[in-house]
Design a protein around this motif. Sequence first.
Motif, short mmCIF file in Angstrom:
data_model
loop_
_atom_site.label_atom_id
_atom_site.label_comp_id
_atom_site.label_asym_id
_atom_site.label_seq_id
_atom_site.Cartn_x
_atom_site.Cartn_y
_atom_site.Cartn_z
N THR A 138 47.35 38.84 47.13
CA THR A 138 48.37 37.48 47.07
C THR A 138 49.49 37.97 48.24
N ASN A 139 50.51 37.08 48.19
CA ASN A 139 51.64 37.19 49.25
C ASN A 139 52.80 38.11 48.75
N VAL A 140 52.73 38.63 47.33
CA VAL A 140 53.81 39.25 47.05
C VAL A 140 53.16 40.62 46.62
N ASP A 141 53.98 41.73 46.28
CA ASP A 141 53.38 43.01 46.17
C ASP A 141 53.27 43.28 44.51
N GLY A 142 52.87 42.48 44.02
CA GLY A 142 52.35 42.64 42.40
C GLY A 142 53.19 41.81 41.47
N ALA A 180 52.26 30.60 40.79
CA ALA A 180 52.76 31.70 39.84
C ALA A 180 51.72 32.74 40.32
N VAL A 181 52.39 34.20 40.35
CA VAL A 181 51.67 35.14 40.90
C VAL A 181 50.12 35.23 40.31
N VAL A 182 50.08 34.91 39.11
CA VAL A 182 48.43 34.75 38.43
C VAL A 182 48.62 33.68 37.64
N ASP A 183 47.65 32.50 37.73
CA ASP A 183 47.80 31.61 36.97
C ASP A 183 47.58 31.91 35.16
N PRO A 184 48.27 31.04 34.47
CA PRO A 184 48.36 31.59 32.92
C PRO A 184 46.79 31.42 32.36
N LEU A 185 45.96 30.57 32.79
CA LEU A 185 44.58 30.79 32.33
C LEU A 185 43.92 32.05 32.62
N ALA A 186 44.04 32.39 34.02
CA ALA A 186 43.43 33.57 34.64
C ALA A 186 43.98 34.76 33.75
N ASP A 201 49.52 42.86 47.64
CA ASP A 201 49.83 42.38 48.50
C ASP A 201 48.61 42.49 49.61
N GLY A 202 47.99 41.13 49.51
CA GLY A 202 46.77 41.24 50.37
C GLY A 202 46.79 40.98 51.89
N ARG A 203 48.21 40.89 52.08
CA ARG A 203 48.49 40.62 53.64
C ARG A 203 48.26 41.80 54.52
N ARG A 204 48.15 42.99 53.82
CA ARG A 204 47.90 44.26 54.23
C ARG A 204 46.30 44.41 53.71
N ARG A 209 41.50 47.69 50.47
CA ARG A 209 40.63 48.72 50.60
C ARG A 209 41.34 50.07 49.48
N ALA A 210 42.37 50.32 49.61
CA ALA A 210 42.97 51.31 48.57
C ALA A 210 42.72 50.84 47.13
N ALA A 211 42.74 49.75 46.73
CA ALA A 211 42.34 49.42 45.47
C ALA A 211 41.07 49.69 45.01
N VAL A 212 40.23 49.40 45.87
CA VAL A 212 38.64 49.70 45.58
C VAL A 212 38.50 51.20 45.78
N SER A 213 39.14 51.84 46.45
CA SER A 213 38.94 53.51 46.77
C SER A 213 39.61 54.14 45.63
N GLY A 214 40.39 53.38 44.87
CA GLY A 214 41.47 54.15 43.83
C GLY A 214 42.46 55.00 44.51
N GLY A 215 42.91 54.49 45.73
CA GLY A 215 44.01 54.81 46.56
C GLY A 215 45.47 54.09 46.18
N GLU A 216 46.59 54.49 46.91
CA GLU A 216 47.87 53.99 46.53
C GLU A 216 47.88 52.55 47.18
N HIS A 217 47.89 51.50 46.41
CA HIS A 217 48.01 50.05 46.97
C HIS A 217 49.17 49.23 46.98
N GLY A 218 50.20 49.95 45.98
CA GLY A 218 51.59 49.37 46.15
C GLY A 218 51.59 48.11 45.32
N GLY A 219 50.55 47.86 44.30
CA GLY A 219 50.63 46.59 43.69
C GLY A 219 50.82 46.91 42.16
N THR A 220 50.12 46.22 41.04
CA THR A 220 50.51 46.22 39.74
C THR A 220 48.99 46.36 39.28
N VAL A 221 48.78 47.28 38.23
CA VAL A 221 47.73 47.57 37.59
C VAL A 221 47.84 46.99 36.27
N VAL A 222 46.84 46.07 35.95
CA VAL A 222 47.05 45.30 34.81
C VAL A 222 45.81 46.18 33.89
#
Length: 223
Positions: A138-142, A180-186, A201-204, A209-222
């Motif tokens: 999305t366009n916010v970092d988590g 909303a950052v994630v919709d309530p149903l999701a 933040d998917g703008r970068r 790529r980092a989220a898939v490879s297990g690197g630092e993605h700067g976002g939020t892990v649920v």
Amino acid sequence: MKIVLDIGGSIVASPAPNVPYIKGLAELLIELQREGHRVMVVVGGGRLARDYVATARELGASEDYCDEVGIGATRMNAMLLIAALGEHAVKALRKNTLGAAKAKKILVMGGTKPRQTTDAVSAQLAWRTHADLLVVATNVDGVYDSDPKTHPKAKRLPRVTPRQLVKLVSTKEYRAGSTAVVDPLAARIIERNRIRTVVLDGRRLENIRAAVSGGEHGGTVVG
Ligand code: UTP
């Protein structure tokens, strides 16, 4: 890994389709597929959806009809990504999540039915296909502890439990074209099915790529 990418229309096409971004995203997805990952993508409607939903509402359309208009916008954006992926994508735009697990090529879709957003489609797709990872780009970092647009002191949370995510987003009332950052149903689908999810933040593209490879993605892990 089996990956579902939920890509916000706000980054793909707001205000207009972002051609360099769409090309870069297509390259990344092809690269991931070549590495042996199975990739499925759900594209949001962005500005096109917002403008058309607002216009339909002004013209007196019902909320469900506004949603149908929004779905049309998500599908237009999805078709642009299919164009960029060329032979690597399943050609026909999929209209629902049924049978998605069988796709060998990169599967791209937009919205499916009223009263939800593409976040819910992504969560459903991840659940249906037993995906290993759902990436919400999305366009916010988590995920924040309060809305950063209205609370200047809002803090980004590096990790939230699925329950916390549900609580944080459930104050938002659903309305066609709303954000909303994630919709309530999701969030509820993620919680019920324990879907491993990262909101970033998917703008970068390197974050995805980092989220898939297990690197630092700067976002939020649920989880
Ligand atoms: P989006 O998923 O793009 O919502 O769908 P959004 O919150 O605007 O997200 P961003 O900004 O792209 O990240 C746009 C609109 O299309 C309708 C809804 O009205 C939604 O707000 N829609 C979408 C549906 O009704 N059903 C769907 O399955 C998807």
